[in-house]
Design a protein around this motif. Structure first.
Motif, PDB file in Angstrom:
ATOM      1  N   ALA A 196      36.868 -22.653 -43.411  1.00 28.55           N
ATOM      2  CA  ALA A 196      37.070 -21.376 -44.114  1.00 28.55           C
ATOM      3  C   ALA A 196      37.454 -20.277 -43.120  1.00 28.55           C
ATOM      4  O   ALA A 196      38.333 -19.447 -43.401  1.00 28.55           O
ATOM      5  N   ALA A 197      36.812 -20.263 -41.950  1.00 30.91           N
ATOM      6  CA  ALA A 197      37.139 -19.247 -40.935  1.00 30.91           C
ATOM      7  C   ALA A 197      38.570 -19.450 -40.425  1.00 30.91           C
ATOM      8  O   ALA A 197      39.313 -18.484 -40.197  1.00 30.91           O
ATOM      9  N   HIS A 198      38.949 -20.708 -40.254  1.00 27.72           N
ATOM     10  CA  HIS A 198      40.309 -21.035 -39.804  1.00 27.72           C
ATOM     11  C   HIS A 198      41.347 -20.514 -40.817  1.00 27.72           C
ATOM     12  O   HIS A 198      42.334 -19.874 -40.437  1.00 27.72           O
ATOM     13  N   LEU A 199      41.070 -20.759 -42.082  1.00 26.55           N
ATOM     14  CA  LEU A 199      41.996 -20.335 -43.139  1.00 26.55           C
ATOM     15  C   LEU A 199      42.007 -18.817 -43.302  1.00 26.55           C
ATOM     16  O   LEU A 199      43.067 -18.216 -43.522  1.00 26.55           O
ATOM     17  N   ALA A 200      40.833 -18.198 -43.163  1.00 28.39           N
ATOM     18  CA  ALA A 200      40.755 -16.735 -43.289  1.00 28.39           C
ATOM     19  C   ALA A 200      41.566 -16.072 -42.176  1.00 28.39           C
ATOM     20  O   ALA A 200      42.291 -15.093 -42.415  1.00 28.39           O
ATOM     21  N   ALA A 201      41.461 -16.621 -40.965  1.00 35.14           N
ATOM     22  CA  ALA A 201      42.230 -16.060 -39.843  1.00 35.14           C
ATOM     23  C   ALA A 201      43.728 -16.237 -40.085  1.00 35.14           C
ATOM     24  O   ALA A 201      44.525 -15.337 -39.777  1.00 35.14           O
ATOM     25  N   ALA A 202      44.109 -17.383 -40.655  1.00 34.08           N
ATOM     26  CA  ALA A 202      45.526 -17.616 -40.966  1.00 34.08           C
ATOM     27  C   ALA A 202      46.008 -16.609 -42.015  1.00 34.08           C
ATOM     28  O   ALA A 202      47.122 -16.078 -41.921  1.00 34.08           O
ATOM     29  N   LEU A 203      45.152 -16.339 -42.983  1.00 38.79           N
ATOM     30  CA  LEU A 203      45.511 -15.380 -44.034  1.00 38.79           C
ATOM     31  C   LEU A 203      45.671 -13.978 -43.453  1.00 38.79           C
ATOM     32  O   LEU A 203      46.625 -13.251 -43.784  1.00 38.79           O
ATOM     33  N   ILE A 204      44.751 -13.594 -42.573  1.00 38.38           N
ATOM     34  CA  ILE A 204      44.842 -12.273 -41.922  1.00 38.38           C
ATOM     35  C   ILE A 204      46.133 -12.189 -41.102  1.00 38.38           C
ATOM     36  O   ILE A 204      46.837 -11.171 -41.113  1.00 38.38           O
ATOM     37  N   PHE A 205      46.443 -13.272 -40.413  1.00 35.32           N
ATOM     38  CA  PHE A 205      47.671 -13.337 -39.614  1.00 35.32           C
ATOM     39  C   PHE A 205      48.905 -13.086 -40.500  1.00 35.32           C
ATOM     40  O   PHE A 205      49.781 -12.279 -40.168  1.00 35.32           O
ATOM     41  N   VAL A 206      48.948 -13.745 -41.641  1.00 35.06           N
ATOM     42  CA  VAL A 206      50.082 -13.580 -42.560  1.00 35.06           C
ATOM     43  C   VAL A 206      50.132 -12.141 -43.083  1.00 35.06           C
ATOM     44  O   VAL A 206      51.205 -11.524 -43.143  1.00 35.06           O
ATOM     45  N   LEU A 207      48.953 -11.601 -43.432  1.00 33.73           N
ATOM     46  CA  LEU A 207      48.917 -10.220 -43.942  1.00 33.73           C
ATOM     47  C   LEU A 207      49.416  -9.231 -42.896  1.00 33.73           C
ATOM     48  O   LEU A 207      50.160  -8.296 -43.214  1.00 33.73           O
ATOM     49  N   VAL A 208      49.026  -9.433 -41.643  1.00 29.13           N
ATOM     50  CA  VAL A 208      49.500  -8.557 -40.559  1.00 29.13           C
ATOM     51  C   VAL A 208      51.015  -8.637 -40.453  1.00 29.13           C
ATOM     52  O   VAL A 208      51.704  -7.617 -40.328  1.00 29.13           O
ATOM     53  N   LEU A 209      51.538  -9.863 -40.520  1.00 29.01           N
ATOM     54  CA  LEU A 209      52.986 -10.048 -40.395  1.00 29.01           C
ATOM     55  C   LEU A 209      53.750  -9.449 -41.573  1.00 29.01           C
ATOM     56  O   LEU A 209      54.925  -9.132 -41.450  1.00 29.01           O
ATOM     57  N   LEU A 210      53.085  -9.299 -42.701  1.00 30.19           N
ATOM     58  CA  LEU A 210      53.745  -8.679 -43.854  1.00 30.19           C
ATOM     59  C   LEU A 210      53.563  -7.161 -43.853  1.00 30.19           C
ATOM     60  O   LEU A 210      54.502  -6.412 -44.121  1.00 30.19           O
TER      61      LEU A 210
END
Lengths: 198, 215
Positions: A48-62
């Motif tokens: 879950a932490a791995h996926l949450a970090a990936a989601l934050i990464f995508v949000l930052v890039l958007l």
């Protein structure tokens, strides 16, 4: 060349991406290395932490380009366009790491060849990690063979990113051109050339 | 004169990676095995990654360990290891597939067919599914009774010639060779016959309810 400090947008982009990547790297390592998987357990929370970090990464890039498009566009152009002076940096990569490199010509832009190459490769590898993460997460939508290939490439990309980041941290922080050495030189009143070659 | 080398390199790298995933056949696996070879113990030596949803591996001792079979059955069972071994073990050889993309080819499992345990306990007609409980206290999963009666579905006690190791699920684990690994409940301590299948641990957290391996 006069050193141009990073803008607030660049700092937000760099450090939010760095934080997300560090969380993904740490949790990915725990899931990958058997002894760490056993020591930590808690697969659901690590994942879950791995996926949450990936989601934050995508949000930052958007979000960051959406809010600061002109600045990000200028930054992307500064990193994408390579000049004659950049090729000089690549001709002597070991000289850079061994601190023997002296640039033949100062780069015309803000970034040297190494910074441009890192941005390009890290960007491509992170894009591949996101891309290959899709079939790993939504495995029910894809064939088993495709999920397996995606995972193989995910592991390769992660190991490649680790190598890139080790080089980046060394050059940016610990090398004679790095931040720590530059700070020591500055405190001692000595000239520092880290803005040229970091 | 400058050119957008970085942009082209980025796009070429992403396209090459996407091509490898879509059409790469065995190339990504070969590349990965080359890269992983020098990593030694940092990568799984027997191919199995370790998955646990709790912080520790349940301990067990042979004298005190029992496998319970209860619920909608005529005879509740409390089976010792010697009871399970007494009836002879069935060997099942199958590729082990994890949903996250890793596989172990040709795993030799030995264990007791689940159908034999159900016959011994005499499952009642109203029983339509089985609930499997791990000794870790958190992991549960379910199988429809028809699936559970497949002759290749076993309560495995051995992997290869050796008893299951702690990380592979000792002393007993469920093996359903045509399902993904998350159906293979490790550290199995209880099998309960129930009217309908409930929601397993990972299914409650978003996994597909259809665990059949997709090739």
């Amino acid at each position: 060349m006069t050193r141009t400090p990073a803008s607030a947008t660049e700092k937000v982009l760099h450090w939010s991406v760095a934080a997300a990547v560090l969380v993904m790297a740490a949790t990915g390592t725990v899931m990958y290395v058997p002894s760490l998987s056993q020591a930590v357990g808690e697969r659901f929370w690590v994942r879950a932490a791995h996926l949450a970090a990936a989601l934050i990464f995508v949000l930052v890039l958007l979000l960051v380009p959406a809010l600061r498009w002109t600045e990000i566009r200028r930054l992307e152009r500064g990193l994408s366009f390579w000049e004659v002076a950049d090729w000089d940096w690549f001709r002597r990569p070991w000289g850079v790491f061994a601190s023997r490199y002296q640039p033949a010509a100062a780069p015309a832009g803000r970034f040297n060849g190494g910074q441009k190459l890192l941005a390009t490769l890290a960007g491509a590898v992170l894009a591949l990690l996101l891309l290959t993460g899709v079939p790993m997460y939504w495995w029910g939508w894809f064939s088993g063979h495709l999920v397996a290939r995606a995972r193989d490439l995910h592991v390769l990309a992660a190991l490649g990113l680790a190598a890139l980041l080790l080089g980046h941290v060394y050059l940016a922080l610990f090398s004679p051109y790095g931040l720590l050495q530059g700070r020591r030189a500055s405190q001692a009143g000595l000239p520092t050339d880290r803005s040229e070659t970091r | 004169m400058s050119t957008a080398v970085g942009r082209r390199l980025f796009l070429a790298g992403v396209a090459a990676g996407a091509g490898l995933v879509a059409l790469g056949n065995g190339l990504p696996a070969t590349l990965r095995s080359w890269v992983e070879a020098p990593l030694g113990e940092l990568s799984p030596s027997d191919g199995f990654h370790f998955y646990s949803v709790t912080g520790s591996i349940p301990s067990w001792d042979r004298a005190g360990w029992r496998l319970a079979v209860d619920g909608l059955v005529e005879r509740q069972l409390s089976l010792r290891m010697d009871d399970l071994l007494a009836g002879g073990l069935r060997q099942v050889t199958a590729d082990f597939h994890c949903v996250s993309g890793w596989s172990v080819r040709g795993v030799h499992w030995q264990g007791v067919p689940l159908a034999a345990l159900l016959d011994q306990a005499a499952a009642r007609p109203e029983a339509r599914a089985l609930r499997f409980e791990s000794a870790d206290g958190a992991y549960v999963d379910f199988l429809d009774l028809a699936v559970a009666r497949d002759p290749d579905v076993i309560v495995a006690l051995r992997i290869g010639p050796a008893p299951l190791s702690a990380e592979r699920g000792a002393p007993a684990r469920l093996v359903v060779p045509f399902y993904y690994g998350y159906k293979g409940v490790k550290w199995l301590r209880r099998i309960t016959a129930v009217e309908t299948a409930g929601t397993g641990y990972w299914e409650a957290r978003g996994y597909d309810s259809d665990a059949r391996i997709r090739n």
